[in-house]
Write a protein that holds these residues in place. Structure first.
Motif, mmCIF file in Angstrom:
data_model
loop_
_atom_site.group_PDB
_atom_site.id
_atom_site.type_symbol
_atom_site.label_atom_id
_atom_site.label_comp_id
_atom_site.label_asym_id
_atom_site.label_seq_id
_atom_site.Cartn_x
_atom_site.Cartn_y
_atom_site.Cartn_z
ATOM 1 N N ARG A 192 -9.721 10.135 -15.547
ATOM 2 C CA ARG A 192 -8.685 10.966 -16.150
ATOM 3 C C ARG A 192 -7.340 10.239 -16.139
ATOM 4 O O ARG A 192 -6.586 10.291 -17.112
ATOM 5 N N ALA A 193 -7.043 9.549 -15.048
ATOM 6 C CA ALA A 193 -5.791 8.791 -14.975
ATOM 7 C C ALA A 193 -5.785 7.632 -15.968
ATOM 8 O O ALA A 193 -4.753 7.340 -16.586
ATOM 9 N N GLU A 194 -6.912 6.974 -16.152
ATOM 10 C CA GLU A 194 -6.970 5.856 -17.102
ATOM 11 C C GLU A 194 -6.750 6.342 -18.537
ATOM 12 O O GLU A 194 -6.172 5.628 -19.355
ATOM 13 N N ARG A 195 -7.220 7.537 -18.855
ATOM 14 C CA ARG A 195 -6.938 8.097 -20.181
ATOM 15 C C ARG A 195 -5.435 8.327 -20.356
ATOM 16 O O ARG A 195 -4.879 8.085 -21.433
ATOM 17 N N LYS A 196 -4.777 8.812 -19.317
ATOM 18 C CA LYS A 196 -3.325 9.012 -19.407
ATOM 19 C C LYS A 196 -2.609 7.674 -19.602
ATOM 20 O O LYS A 196 -1.620 7.586 -20.342
ATOM 21 N N GLN A 197 -3.084 6.644 -18.946
ATOM 22 C CA GLN A 197 -2.459 5.326 -19.078
ATOM 23 C C GLN A 197 -2.500 4.841 -20.521
ATOM 24 O O GLN A 197 -1.518 4.285 -21.026
ATOM 25 N N ALA A 198 -3.629 5.059 -21.202
ATOM 26 C CA ALA A 198 -3.746 4.618 -22.595
ATOM 27 C C ALA A 198 -2.756 5.355 -23.493
ATOM 28 O O ALA A 198 -2.096 4.745 -24.347
ATOM 29 N N VAL A 199 -2.632 6.681 -23.304
ATOM 30 C CA VAL A 199 -1.744 7.487 -24.151
ATOM 31 C C VAL A 199 -0.279 7.219 -23.818
ATOM 32 O O VAL A 199 0.545 6.976 -24.715
#
Length: 486
Positions: free
Chosen positions: A344-351
């Motif tokens: 979930r944190a890695e998805r936030k990093q991309a956005v």
């Protein structure tokens, strides 16, 4: 499309006010200031009003995710040091190394946060990058270009309870307005970007919800509200555990002096009840018993159930909520437990990373840099997982030994988790060591080199086997003179 600054401002103001209750409520849950009403069933209302119970689970859900979104710097595909150094300067000049976490928190709490770029004035960084809350800023979304077509940021006076100033952008112009018996344009300049220099950090966006949503979801709020009520019951019940209820058989109110408790039997906290004997033949000693207190275990188990609901909703490891006591025995087990939360944190990093690069590009273009200056730039995010330092070092060492990573490359140091300043020092030290190792190979004196050349020339043999000095005809000695061919 709106082009008048007053129309843009009024449209944005209506949008902010329509979402104000949502933003205030989410902020209250994050700050643990949201009042939870009692059901008025098991606890009297006057007692419930005296008990203040707060629970920080919503803040824990947000903070645990934000703590995995650490920015370590910037990287370019071609290792362009000029671009990386320029971005680092802008980042530090605007204190974004501190304020980037505030932007992430705003987005995780409210669903969206805003990043604004301006060219900067006297005494301001050039460019100036600021972080704005959705409580005081919003914009108008263009679904075709997938960017803002206009935006407005307000300055709110808490004492006067009103907006006193605002900044409005469209794709070509920026206006500064003041509120004095109505809105008036005080200053304007043409930025000429062809786009609005405002970017959104959007959390939990969907195709039908372009403005995102909070990590403090309705299910987390419901579980937190129920847990607060359970904690209130525990607080009230604990009073009975410290002062257990007693029952006296064979006594009446008159035995305690009626309404006057200064005579007769007494019972108070931290005092002993005395029941004296008497010589009267009809006296019967009263039977005083203690009523068993209810155990708080059922309520504790209820709280445990709610913690599991929150953990499942937020993808949190159970230990984060204080009920899991088993310690994982290996790093692999730790990673397995945190897998969903890390993803979930890695998805936030991309956005979030895309928005940061875009706003930095907008700001540098406003400051006079060429368009496309930040092309190919990526955010250097810290590892969102929780690997042990020993495991990380072992993996990097194996990659260096296999030739995948250069031993003194900045990329290698980044993978090891060093800060940008430490990486610069390590790279500089590596270059110094390399230069020191190569120095003995290039420090041969000219005289030694000439002697070596002369010796080589004299050892050239003639066809008869004797040394033939003519073999050096046409060559230049180490001293720069040509040998006489005669």
């Amino acid at each position: 499309m709106l082009s008048n600054p007053i129309e843009i401002l009024q449209a944005c103001q209506r949008r902010i006010e329509s979402h104000a209750s949502y933003n205030v409520e989410r902020a209250a849950w994050y700050d643990a200031k949201q009042r939870v009403k009692s059901l008025d069933i098991s606890i009297p209302r006057d007692i419930d009003a005296r008990v203040e119970t707060a629970l920080g689970w919503p803040a824990l859900v947000v903070d645990a995710l934000e703590e995995r979104l650490n920015i370590n710097g910037f990287a370019t595909a071609t290792a362009n040091r000029e671009v990386e150094a320029t971005l680092g300067r802008v980042w530090r000049d605007n204190d974004l190394d501190i304020e980037y976490s505030q932007a992430h928190l705003e987005a995780l709490i409210h669903g969206v946060a805003f990043l604004c770029a301006q060219p900067g004035g006297d005494g301001d960084p050039a460019p100036t990058i600021t972080v704005e809350s959705p409580a005081t800023m919003t914009g108008i979304w263009d679904p075709v270009r997938r960017e803002l077509s206009a935006a407005a940021a307000f300055v709110y006076d808490d004492e006067a309870w009103k907006y006193v100033a605002a900044t409005v952008w469209d794709r070509e112009t920026c206006w500064r307005l003041i509120h004095d018996n109505g809105w008036h344009v005080a200053e304007a300049y043409r930025h000429g970007l062809g786009r609005v220099p405002v970017r959104r950090l959007v959390n939990r966006a969907r195709a039908g919800r372009r403005w995102g949503g909070s990590e403090i979801t309705p299910s987390i709020i419901a579980a937190t509200r129920s847990t607060v009520r359970a904690l209130t019951r525990v607080e009230v019940a604990s009073e009975f555990f410290s002062a257990p209820e007693l029952i006296a058989l064979g006594l009446s109110r008159e035995d305690f002096g009626g309404n006057d408790f200064s005579t007769g039997y007494t019972r108070m906290m931290a005092a002993m009840m005395l029941v004296p004997d008497t010589d009267e033949p009809d006296y019967q000693r009263p039977d005083i018993k203690q009523l068993p207190a209810a155990s708080p275990t059922p309520i504790v188990e209820l709280i445990r159930m709610y913690s599991q609901i929150v953990a499942g909703e937020a993808a949190l490891p159970p230990a984060y909520l204080g009920f899991e006591t088993a310690n994982p025995s290996s790093a692999d087990q730790i990673r397995a437990i945190e897998a969903r939360h890390v993803k979930r944190a890695e998805r936030k990093q991309a956005v979030f990373g895309k928005a940061w690069i875009q706003i930095l590009g907008d700001g540098l273009e406003l400051a006079g840099y060429s368009p496309g200056f930040t092309d190919g730039v990526t955010i250097n995010w810290a590892d969102a997982a929780t690997p042990t330092r020993a495991a990380t070092t072992d993996a990097i060492v194996k990659q260096v030994q296999a030739g995948v990573l250069p031993p003194t490359s900045p990329v290698t140091y980044e993978q090891l988790g060093y800060s940008p300043a430490t990486i610069d020092r390590l790279v500089a030290d590596a270059r110094l060591n390399e230069a020191a190792q190569q120095a003995p190979q290039v420090m041969m004196s000219p005289i030694d080199a000439g002697d070596a050349s002369a010796t080589t020339a004299q050892t050239v043999s003639s066809p008869t086997g004797d040394s033939d000095p003519r073999a050096t005809h046409g060559r230049t000695t180490s001293r720069g003179g040509a040998i006489d061919p005669s």
